[in-house]
Enzyme design. Sequence first.
Site, mmCIF file in Angstrom:
data_model
loop_
_atom_site.group_PDB
_atom_site.id
_atom_site.type_symbol
_atom_site.label_atom_id
_atom_site.label_comp_id
_atom_site.label_asym_id
_atom_site.label_seq_id
_atom_site.Cartn_x
_atom_site.Cartn_y
_atom_site.Cartn_z
ATOM 1 N N SER A 30 44.796 43.873 39.800
ATOM 2 C CA SER A 30 44.223 43.985 38.576
ATOM 3 C C SER A 30 45.175 44.178 37.510
ATOM 4 O O SER A 30 46.025 43.352 37.399
ATOM 5 C CB SER A 30 43.098 44.909 38.548
ATOM 6 O OG SER A 30 42.263 44.827 37.349
ATOM 7 N N ASP A 66 34.293 37.647 40.686
ATOM 8 C CA ASP A 66 35.025 38.513 39.786
ATOM 9 C C ASP A 66 35.021 37.982 38.384
ATOM 10 O O ASP A 66 35.555 36.568 38.328
ATOM 11 C CB ASP A 66 36.472 38.722 40.166
ATOM 12 C CG ASP A 66 37.281 39.393 39.442
ATOM 13 O OD1 ASP A 66 37.008 40.107 38.438
ATOM 14 O OD2 ASP A 66 38.513 39.926 40.172
ATOM 15 N N HIS A 73 35.623 42.047 42.458
ATOM 16 C CA HIS A 73 36.746 42.722 42.150
ATOM 17 C C HIS A 73 37.068 44.054 42.684
ATOM 18 O O HIS A 73 36.077 45.032 43.119
ATOM 19 C CB HIS A 73 36.609 42.905 40.574
ATOM 20 C CG HIS A 73 37.936 43.510 39.712
ATOM 21 N ND1 HIS A 73 38.995 42.584 39.197
ATOM 22 C CD2 HIS A 73 38.345 44.655 39.297
ATOM 23 C CE1 HIS A 73 39.825 43.099 38.667
ATOM 24 N NE2 HIS A 73 39.496 44.543 38.802
#
Length: 348
Positions: A194, A289, A319
């Site tokens: 991320s 996601d 995610h």
Amino acid sequence: MAIPAHIRVQSAGAQLLYALPRPLRRLVAGTPIRLDGQELALDAQLLLRLQQLSGASLADGSVARSRAALDASRHLVSGRPVEPVLTREVPVPAPHGTLPATLYTPEKLPTGSGMLVFYHGGGWVVGTRASHDNTARFLAKYAGVRVLSVEYRLAPENPFPAAQEDALTAFDFAVDKAGDFGADPRRVAVGGDSAGGNLAAVTALATTRRGGPAPAFQLLLYPAVDATVRRRSRELFADGFFLTDEEMTWFIDHYAPGGVDRSDPLLSPLLADDLSGLPPAYLATAGFDPLRDEGEAYAAKLADAGVPVALSRQADLIHGYANFLGLGRRFREALAEAAGALRMGLPG
């Protein structure tokens, strides 16, 4: 630090739930979720159901509450520590002081092996080495590399480019000290998930452009790579799939507040004019996601620039899956693929 009693109880409850026979887990999770030609994995849907019942979120109003909530939730989802992995604290000198870091070394790892500089996720606002401890352990053990997990400065106290600068500092330190750690300085990779994937990508970009030592490999797990455009996946998965559209806005507004040029390639590497010469990459996205489409656009742009890149869409996941190692099997399978790619990307 001792785990609070109520967290231990919740963790035990989650483990019991995931140990139920599949029909009972499906009953708790609800009707299978199908969207955009994909079906959400039962393990992921069950986690979303638990999140819904608990009312937990990544952005809990204030920065302090959000950080505390993530610190508590890590005990629920990360699982038992991956062993055998040796750890030691390594202070990284930086212009503003030192960056705390942890070096993870699998047992019996030979001298001259590869090393991964790992940047944790958390939207540049939350997250710590502790929240990603088991992720780092897993990668160290199953990729057969040393992992240097770095504590970079967080926003809003330290907005862009503070985290990016710290990421670069940590990489340069790792290359300089690799031999002292028993690693090969020519085989130092960068990676993260991320926001950490963003920092890995921009570190690879910055080091390649300046000349001199650059990463041998990039491990990019559902990275944030463009802070300027809302792509289709952000609309499709705006709510109800762990990371929400509202939370994404909250994170970027803290990291890149008014006055920051969000098109800067050191924030949005997808917008770089030239990606040629960057190190080979494994880039993983999750099917459900909001960040999926920008990650896949970045993989395509890397490939167009002649960069060897392996794109892997984990079509049935959400995610954050690299942190959910204590829940079911599907999350571990996905991270095991990433560990295998890292092992191949840093061959002995």
